[in-house]
Write a protein that holds these residues in place. Structure first.
Motif, PDB file in Angstrom:
ATOM      1  N   GLU A 174       0.873  -1.168   0.000  1.00 20.82           N
ATOM      2  CA  GLU A 174       0.000   0.000   0.000  1.00 20.82           C
ATOM      3  C   GLU A 174       0.908   1.215   0.000  1.00 20.82           C
ATOM      4  O   GLU A 174       1.822   1.309   0.809  1.00 20.82           O
ATOM      5  CB  GLU A 174      -0.878  -0.009   1.256  1.00 20.82           C
ATOM      6  CG  GLU A 174      -1.807   1.155   1.353  1.00 20.82           C
ATOM      7  CD  GLU A 174      -2.691   1.062   2.581  1.00 20.82           C
ATOM      8  OE1 GLU A 174      -2.584   1.942   3.441  1.00 20.82           O
ATOM      9  OE2 GLU A 174      -3.479   0.095   2.671  1.00 20.82           O
ATOM     10  N   TYR A 175       0.684   2.127  -0.934  1.00 16.45           N
ATOM     11  CA  TYR A 175       1.509   3.319  -1.040  1.00 16.45           C
ATOM     12  C   TYR A 175       0.671   4.559  -0.800  1.00 16.45           C
ATOM     13  O   TYR A 175      -0.557   4.540  -0.923  1.00 16.45           O
ATOM     14  CB  TYR A 175       2.149   3.440  -2.430  1.00 16.45           C
ATOM     15  CG  TYR A 175       3.103   2.336  -2.802  1.00 16.45           C
ATOM     16  CD1 TYR A 175       3.721   1.531  -1.861  1.00 16.45           C
ATOM     17  CD2 TYR A 175       3.400   2.098  -4.135  1.00 16.45           C
ATOM     18  CE1 TYR A 175       4.607   0.534  -2.227  1.00 16.45           C
ATOM     19  CE2 TYR A 175       4.283   1.104  -4.515  1.00 16.45           C
ATOM     20  CZ  TYR A 175       4.878   0.323  -3.546  1.00 16.45           C
ATOM     21  OH  TYR A 175       5.748  -0.665  -3.917  1.00 16.45           O
ATOM     22  N   HIS A 176       1.347   5.640  -0.514  1.00 18.81           N
ATOM     23  CA  HIS A 176       0.729   6.953  -0.471  1.00 18.81           C
ATOM     24  C   HIS A 176       1.277   7.732  -1.664  1.00 18.81           C
ATOM     25  O   HIS A 176       2.447   7.571  -2.039  1.00 18.81           O
ATOM     26  CB  HIS A 176       1.060   7.671   0.841  1.00 18.81           C
ATOM     27  CG  HIS A 176       0.282   7.158   1.993  1.00 18.81           C
ATOM     28  ND1 HIS A 176       0.573   5.963   2.621  1.00 18.81           N
ATOM     29  CD2 HIS A 176      -0.809   7.667   2.623  1.00 18.81           C
ATOM     30  CE1 HIS A 176      -0.301   5.762   3.590  1.00 18.81           C
ATOM     31  NE2 HIS A 176      -1.135   6.780   3.616  1.00 18.81           N
ATOM     32  N   TYR A 177       0.433   8.553  -2.258  1.00 17.51           N
ATOM     33  CA  TYR A 177       0.817   9.312  -3.436  1.00 17.51           C
ATOM     34  C   TYR A 177       0.462  10.780  -3.225  1.00 17.51           C
ATOM     35  O   TYR A 177      -0.581  11.098  -2.665  1.00 17.51           O
ATOM     36  CB  TYR A 177       0.064   8.827  -4.687  1.00 17.51           C
ATOM     37  CG  TYR A 177       0.337   7.397  -5.037  1.00 17.51           C
ATOM     38  CD1 TYR A 177       1.362   7.056  -5.911  1.00 17.51           C
ATOM     39  CD2 TYR A 177      -0.441   6.372  -4.511  1.00 17.51           C
ATOM     40  CE1 TYR A 177       1.606   5.731  -6.244  1.00 17.51           C
ATOM     41  CE2 TYR A 177      -0.201   5.049  -4.835  1.00 17.51           C
ATOM     42  CZ  TYR A 177       0.822   4.739  -5.705  1.00 17.51           C
ATOM     43  OH  TYR A 177       1.063   3.424  -6.029  1.00 17.51           O
ATOM     44  N   GLN A 220       4.902   5.663   6.808  1.00 15.45           N
ATOM     45  CA  GLN A 220       4.700   6.050   5.412  1.00 15.45           C
ATOM     46  C   GLN A 220       3.679   7.175   5.310  1.00 15.45           C
ATOM     47  O   GLN A 220       3.884   8.160   4.606  1.00 15.45           O
ATOM     48  CB  GLN A 220       4.243   4.841   4.611  1.00 15.45           C
ATOM     49  CG  GLN A 220       3.966   5.122   3.148  1.00 15.45           C
ATOM     50  CD  GLN A 220       3.568   3.858   2.433  1.00 15.45           C
ATOM     51  OE1 GLN A 220       4.431   3.049   2.111  1.00 15.45           O
ATOM     52  NE2 GLN A 220       2.291   3.676   2.178  1.00 15.45           N
ATOM     53  N   ALA A 221       2.553   7.051   6.018  1.00 10.10           N
ATOM     54  CA  ALA A 221       1.509   8.071   5.991  1.00 10.10           C
ATOM     55  C   ALA A 221       2.028   9.392   6.552  1.00 10.10           C
ATOM     56  O   ALA A 221       1.748  10.469   6.005  1.00 10.10           O
ATOM     57  CB  ALA A 221       0.288   7.604   6.772  1.00 10.10           C
ATOM     58  N   ALA A 250       4.381  10.973   3.976  1.00  6.89           N
ATOM     59  CA  ALA A 250       3.617  11.503   2.847  1.00  6.89           C
ATOM     60  C   ALA A 250       2.906  12.799   3.230  1.00  6.89           C
ATOM     61  O   ALA A 250       2.902  13.765   2.456  1.00  6.89           O
ATOM     62  CB  ALA A 250       2.619  10.468   2.346  1.00  6.89           C
ATOM     63  N   LEU A 305      -3.333  14.344  -1.848  1.00  2.85           N
ATOM     64  CA  LEU A 305      -2.677  13.265  -1.103  1.00  2.85           C
ATOM     65  C   LEU A 305      -3.639  12.089  -1.095  1.00  2.85           C
ATOM     66  O   LEU A 305      -4.782  12.221  -0.642  1.00  2.85           O
ATOM     67  CB  LEU A 305      -2.354  13.714   0.325  1.00  2.85           C
ATOM     68  CG  LEU A 305      -1.758  12.651   1.260  1.00  2.85           C
ATOM     69  CD1 LEU A 305      -0.436  12.116   0.727  1.00  2.85           C
ATOM     70  CD2 LEU A 305      -1.594  13.231   2.660  1.00  2.85           C
ATOM     71  N   ARG A 345      -4.240   7.743  -0.553  1.00  2.93           N
ATOM     72  CA  ARG A 345      -3.793   6.452  -0.025  1.00  2.93           C
ATOM     73  C   ARG A 345      -4.194   5.364  -1.000  1.00  2.93           C
ATOM     74  O   ARG A 345      -5.368   5.202  -1.329  1.00  2.93           O
ATOM     75  CB  ARG A 345      -4.407   6.161   1.349  1.00  2.93           C
ATOM     76  CG  ARG A 345      -3.893   4.834   1.954  1.00  2.93           C
ATOM     77  CD  ARG A 345      -4.681   4.411   3.181  1.00  2.93           C
ATOM     78  NE  ARG A 345      -6.100   4.237   2.913  1.00  2.93           N
ATOM     79  CZ  ARG A 345      -6.635   3.180   2.298  1.00  2.93           C
ATOM     80  NH1 ARG A 345      -5.878   2.197   1.868  1.00  2.93           N
ATOM     81  NH2 ARG A 345      -7.942   3.111   2.111  1.00  2.93           N
ATOM     82  N   ASP A 346      -3.213   4.637  -1.480  1.00  2.00           N
ATOM     83  CA  ASP A 346      -3.413   3.453  -2.307  1.00  2.00           C
ATOM     84  C   ASP A 346      -4.315   3.681  -3.525  1.00  2.00           C
ATOM     85  O   ASP A 346      -5.035   2.774  -3.939  1.00  2.00           O
ATOM     86  CB  ASP A 346      -3.956   2.320  -1.437  1.00  2.00           C
ATOM     87  CG  ASP A 346      -3.523   0.955  -1.927  1.00  2.00           C
ATOM     88  OD1 ASP A 346      -2.480   0.859  -2.587  1.00  2.00           O
ATOM     89  OD2 ASP A 346      -4.242  -0.017  -1.647  1.00  2.00           O
ATOM     90  N   LEU A 350      -6.960  11.774   0.938  1.00  2.00           N
ATOM     91  CA  LEU A 350      -6.708  12.148   2.330  1.00  2.00           C
ATOM     92  C   LEU A 350      -6.669  13.657   2.523  1.00  2.00           C
ATOM     93  O   LEU A 350      -7.056  14.161   3.581  1.00  2.00           O
ATOM     94  CB  LEU A 350      -5.384  11.543   2.804  1.00  2.00           C
ATOM     95  CG  LEU A 350      -5.278  10.027   2.725  1.00  2.00           C
ATOM     96  CD1 LEU A 350      -3.874   9.565   3.087  1.00  2.00           C
ATOM     97  CD2 LEU A 350      -6.318   9.371   3.625  1.00  2.00           C
TER      98      LEU A 350
END
Length: 129
Positions: A3-6, A84-85, A88, A105, A107-108, A113
């Motif tokens: 799971e990534y944050h972008y 990670q959160a 980000a 922002l 999440r996944d 967010l």
């Protein structure tokens, strides 16, 4: 499952400025990436950031990805989602403070967010439209 944050950014058309700004807010120098899809990347210790100048994402889950030129992926090497959160969010807030970009922002690629627009200097957190 990863799971990534972008952080999605607009405008991302001045690549030099974008690389400089992301590097400055992360406190590192981004380097060109050999990865086919990643243009620049950096190691922040336990977290990596990967900058892509373009993407093919379209609106999904009510998030208008196509409004943003570029994206920055934030991933923790140990899959520590809290760290990670936090990383980000810190990057997002520092980029928003520059007042050069519209930001989202995410999440996944499923949950918005926070968002920020450069013209109003207003940020929305939580259930952003």
């Amino acid at each position: 499952m990863s799971e990534y944050h972008y952080v999605f950014l607009h405008p991302g058309d001045s690549h030099r400025q974008l690389v400089e700004d992301v590097g400055a807010v992360c406190g590192v120098e981004l380097t060109p990436s050999a990865d086919e899809f990643v243009d620049y990347s950096a190691n922040l210790g336990r977290t990596a950031v990967e900058l892509e100048f373009t993407h093919d994402y379209e609106e999904d889950h009510g998030i208008p990805f196509e409004r943003y030129d570029s994206l920055l992926a934030v991933r923790d090497f140990d899959s520590n989602l809290e760290r990670q959160a936090a990383t980000a969010l810190q990057i997002f807030e520092r980029l928003a403070a520059l007042d050069r970009y519209d930001l989202a922002l995410v999440r996944d690629l499923q949950e918005l967010l926070a968002s920020s627009t450069r013209t109003s200097r207003h940020s929305t957190f939580g259930d952003a439209p």
